[in-house]
Enzyme design. Sequence first.
Site, PDB file in Angstrom:
ATOM      1  N   HIS A 260       0.848  -1.193   0.000  1.00 12.29           N
ATOM      2  CA  HIS A 260       0.000   0.000   0.000  1.00 12.29           C
ATOM      3  C   HIS A 260       0.879   1.236   0.000  1.00 12.29           C
ATOM      4  CE1 HIS A 260      -2.976   3.013   1.186  1.00 12.29           C
ATOM      5  NE2 HIS A 260      -3.901   2.145   0.849  1.00 12.29           N
ATOM      6  N   GLU A 316      -7.831  -4.156  -0.163  1.00 13.01           N
ATOM      7  CA  GLU A 316      -8.435  -4.601  -1.415  1.00 13.01           C
ATOM      8  C   GLU A 316      -8.261  -6.108  -1.622  1.00 13.01           C
ATOM      9  OE1 GLU A 316     -10.006  -2.301  -2.950  1.00 13.01           O
ATOM     10  OE2 GLU A 316      -9.173  -0.683  -1.760  1.00 13.01           O
TER      11      GLU A 316
END
Length: 377
Positions: A260, A316
């Site tokens: 991320h 996600e």
Amino acid sequence: MSNTESVYSSDLAGVVVGETAISDVQGEAGVLSYRGIDINDLVDASFLHVAWLVVFGEWPTGREQSAIKSFMCRHATLTDREQDLLKQVNRELHPMLMLQGMVPLLELPTEATLGRGLDAEQGLCIAAKISSLIAAHYRLGQNKSILEPTPGKLRHENFLTMFHGRAPSREQVRMLDAAQILQMEHSFNAGTFAGRVCASTLAPIQSSISASIGTLFGQLHGGADQAALEMAMAIGSPDKADAYVKDCLANKVKIMGMGHREYRTVDPRAKILKPMAVELCQDEESKNLLATLVAVEEACQREFGAKGKEIWANVEFYKGAVFHSLGIPTHYFTAMFAQARVYGYIAHFLEFRPQNKLIRPRALYNGTPPQSDKSAA
């Protein structure tokens, strides 16, 4: 200030472009909070109460709890005109493109009734209708009739009923509530910043939200959830994950959902969502997909660890497994993201508008130097 003295960053990494009191992303520590409250303390709360907190900065009173529940259910019903417009949309159009196009066309309130201003109520009306647009677009694609929300039902109970045509279990509603709370807000992400840029021109809130939705669609932003689960489907089984990861790294192919931009440790949302996915994914197909995702993450950690680096799955990565178990097709995953993140978009619009300044960065020109008429001749 000359160009050489200006701060230059092609992706704005490390560049502070504004202030916010809505959410705090502490990337080094792996901590996320909304309005000063840790995400771990919010994930089991009422979805609409957290939405109110994010948008307005305080918990709703008893009267406000009743008012927002009634408001959202009332405005979730698509008007005849809105249904007619939606029926003209290509059934094969990706839900995110449908949302980006439909949001500016929605019929919005012209008077405030919640006592929070017209911009806020128009934004919340859009949030209410986004859920119905997603469900209606899906049902039209299945050659089924559009269903309307039932007064008194929980927000996501209504959504899943309108989507599938049958009532969900209490556990399914709880899981969807939690997943959507986890992705409701995340500071100056690309979609939110795009919305702020749009809002800075004094464009209306529906334009700002539409701009944010369009930005969220990209695979490097909200579209990673669809890409991650479709990756697991393509791999097929956990035993093939190691070879897949090695091949991707050898060919410099990005593994969607791994790592991320903000977090240097475990994404706190993924830390919550991963065990939820394990709990929810009980059928054989879902178990296999989840096991494949876990195997991919473990393979990535081994490969990066061998190079002295750490990498973790982000929210996600496992969110798609939860949505899949709820019967949501992969190409609707990012629209589900928009359904939650819209409350963050509204909050940022309301925070930014009172102190509005046109966002207009400078560019460092690197083309042909200008020539005078004499030298050109």
